[in-house]
Write a protein that holds these residues in place. Structure first.
Motif, PDB file in Angstrom:
ATOM      1  N   ALA A   1       0.829  -1.205   0.000  1.00  0.00           N
ATOM      2  CA  ALA A   1       0.000   0.000   0.000  1.00  0.00           C
ATOM      3  C   ALA A   1       0.857   1.246   0.000  1.00  0.00           C
ATOM      4  O   ALA A   1       2.012   1.237   0.438  1.00  0.00           O
ATOM      5  CB  ALA A   1      -0.917  -0.003   1.230  1.00  0.00           C
TER       6      ALA A   1
ATOM      7  N   ASP B   1      -0.302   3.991   1.662  1.00  0.00           N
ATOM      8  CA  ASP B   1      -0.538   4.364   3.055  1.00  0.00           C
ATOM      9  C   ASP B   1      -1.927   3.835   3.404  1.00  0.00           C
ATOM     10  O   ASP B   1      -2.474   3.020   2.664  1.00  0.00           O
ATOM     11  CB  ASP B   1      -0.427   5.881   3.257  1.00  0.00           C
ATOM     12  N   SER B   2      -2.513   4.288   4.503  1.00  0.00           N
ATOM     13  CA  SER B   2      -3.820   3.786   4.931  1.00  0.00           C
ATOM     14  C   SER B   2      -4.942   4.787   4.696  1.00  0.00           C
ATOM     15  O   SER B   2      -6.021   4.636   5.252  1.00  0.00           O
ATOM     16  CB  SER B   2      -3.764   3.425   6.423  1.00  0.00           C
ATOM     17  N   GLU B   3      -4.708   5.779   3.838  1.00  0.00           N
ATOM     18  CA  GLU B   3      -5.703   6.830   3.659  1.00  0.00           C
ATOM     19  C   GLU B   3      -7.047   6.270   3.166  1.00  0.00           C
ATOM     20  O   GLU B   3      -8.106   6.715   3.600  1.00  0.00           O
ATOM     21  CB  GLU B   3      -5.180   7.864   2.658  1.00  0.00           C
ATOM     22  N   ASP B   4      -6.971   5.294   2.243  1.00  0.00           N
ATOM     23  CA  ASP B   4      -8.217   4.728   1.709  1.00  0.00           C
ATOM     24  C   ASP B   4      -8.979   3.964   2.788  1.00  0.00           C
ATOM     25  O   ASP B   4     -10.201   4.078   2.923  1.00  0.00           O
ATOM     26  CB  ASP B   4      -7.917   3.835   0.498  1.00  0.00           C
ATOM     27  N   HIS B   5      -8.237   3.195   3.598  1.00  0.00           N
ATOM     28  CA  HIS B   5      -8.886   2.440   4.679  1.00  0.00           C
ATOM     29  C   HIS B   5      -9.465   3.387   5.725  1.00  0.00           C
ATOM     30  O   HIS B   5     -10.545   3.137   6.264  1.00  0.00           O
ATOM     31  CB  HIS B   5      -7.879   1.474   5.322  1.00  0.00           C
ATOM     32  N   ASP B   6      -8.743   4.466   6.010  1.00  0.00           N
ATOM     33  CA  ASP B   6      -9.252   5.436   6.989  1.00  0.00           C
ATOM     34  C   ASP B   6     -10.558   6.065   6.503  1.00  0.00           C
ATOM     35  O   ASP B   6     -11.507   6.238   7.273  1.00  0.00           O
ATOM     36  CB  ASP B   6      -8.209   6.536   7.244  1.00  0.00           C
TER      37      ASP B   6
END
Ligand code: MN
Ligand code: MN
Length: 320
Positions: free
Chosen positions: A196, A198-203
């Motif tokens: 990934a 980062d985790s922006e999409d999951h956030d």
């Protein structure tokens, strides 16, 4: 029962390698055709990949999917469903994109699907990259936000790429939720994996109530249990089905631009589409087949096999 005009050409009558290749050997009924109003399910090509951020090629997808779809026969081998006898199915042709203009292309796709929707036709689309789903949802989700069952190795929920570009195949469902075309609490994403940024999409998913089922959970619980949960999340209301071929393990579907290892095999990939039975499907797509990376045609064949499973459930839903 369907009108025999809309039955596909049988391989008993004309060998599968002969004739003009339409989707599943159905009649071609263009948007200007007087028979358009008789069509129940329309198969449509969106040969456009201008949202692609990595390896390109899905603009060639509809043509190769049409070719390989001549291998599809009339009856589902597992369920016995004969979709072409339940409802009138036709190949509505391709949306003509403008490969040099993203917004003009999206407007053309939305206008095409407005015509399809106004004719009472449920669309089954062959992409194209995953940005194609956004202009389709701008038509189908206009009246009321839809639920969505989304098979993919990526969430496609990022905000922007390359310093602010908001329209790519990594952002369509972020935009669709912002535009109120999808109800995020009725959206489930299945098969998510890979390295990934980062985790922006999951956030974002967590903040709006989108359910993400990572591939580890898919393999641990199995397709049947996962699809029970998916159907609970979308409920009885109209639901869009979006199927990115990179959901499938690249051993079985190498012909795509952004493969991720560790996915389901070809049987599991068809099974999840078969297990959409009972879902109130407002439209469906199969995207991201990239023929330049699909030299055997095997990815396209799996793609149309998945489309046939979706079609069987759409036809059963409409005729019941
Ligand atoms: Mn995708
Ligand atoms: Mn993907």
């Amino acid at each position: 029962m369907s009108d025999p005009f809309f039955h596909p050409v049988s391989g008993f009558d004309l060998p599968r390698f002969a004739g003009v290749p339409t989707f599943m050997r159905l009649p071609h009924v263009g948007l200007e055709d007087p028979r358009l109003g008789e069509v129940d399910i329309g198969l449509i090509g969106t040969p456009w990949d201008s949202g692609t951020t990595n390896r390109p090629g899905p603009r060639h997808g509809p043509r190769q999917l049409r070719d390989l779809s001549t291998m599809i026969r009339a009856q589902n081998g597992a369920t016995g469903i004969r979709p072409f006898e339940q409802v009138n199915c036709a190949d509505l042709g391709d949306v003509a994109p403008n490969p040099a203009d993203i917004h003009a292309s999206m407007d053309r796709i939305t206008a095409f699907y407005d015509t399809v929707r106004n004719a009472g036709i449920v669309p089954l689309t062959a992409g194209g990259d995953h940005l194609c789903s956004l202009p389709i949802l701008r038509s189908l989700g206009k009246a009321a936000p839809l639920g969505m069952i989304h098979f993919d190795s990526h969430t496609d929920l990022f905000n922007s790429y390359f310093g602010g570009t908001q329209y790519t195949h990594g952002t369509p469902f972020r935009r669709a939720i912002e535009e109120n075309l999808l109800d995020p609490k009725r959206v489930v994403q299945i098969g998510i994996r890979g390295t990934a940024y980062d985790s922006e999409d999951h956030d974002f998913a967590e903040s709006v109530g989108v359910t993400i089922i990572p591939i580890e959970e898919f393999h641990a619980r199995g397709p049947e249990d996962i699809m029970v949960q998916a159907k609970e999340i979308v409920g009885a209301h109209p639901t869009y089905v979006s199927y990115d071929i990179d959901f499938v393990d690249p051993a079985f579907a190498p012909g795509t631009g952004t493969p991720e290892v560790g996915g389901p095999n070809s049987f599991q990939s068809m099974l999840v589409a078969r297990l959409l039975d009972g879902v109130n499907i407002a439209g469906a797509d199969l995207v991201e087949v990239s023929p330049p990376f699909d030299q055997s045609g095997g990815t396209a064949f799996l793609g149309v096999s998945i489309m046939f499973e979706m079609l069987c459930n759409m036809a059963t839903c409409m005729s019941s």
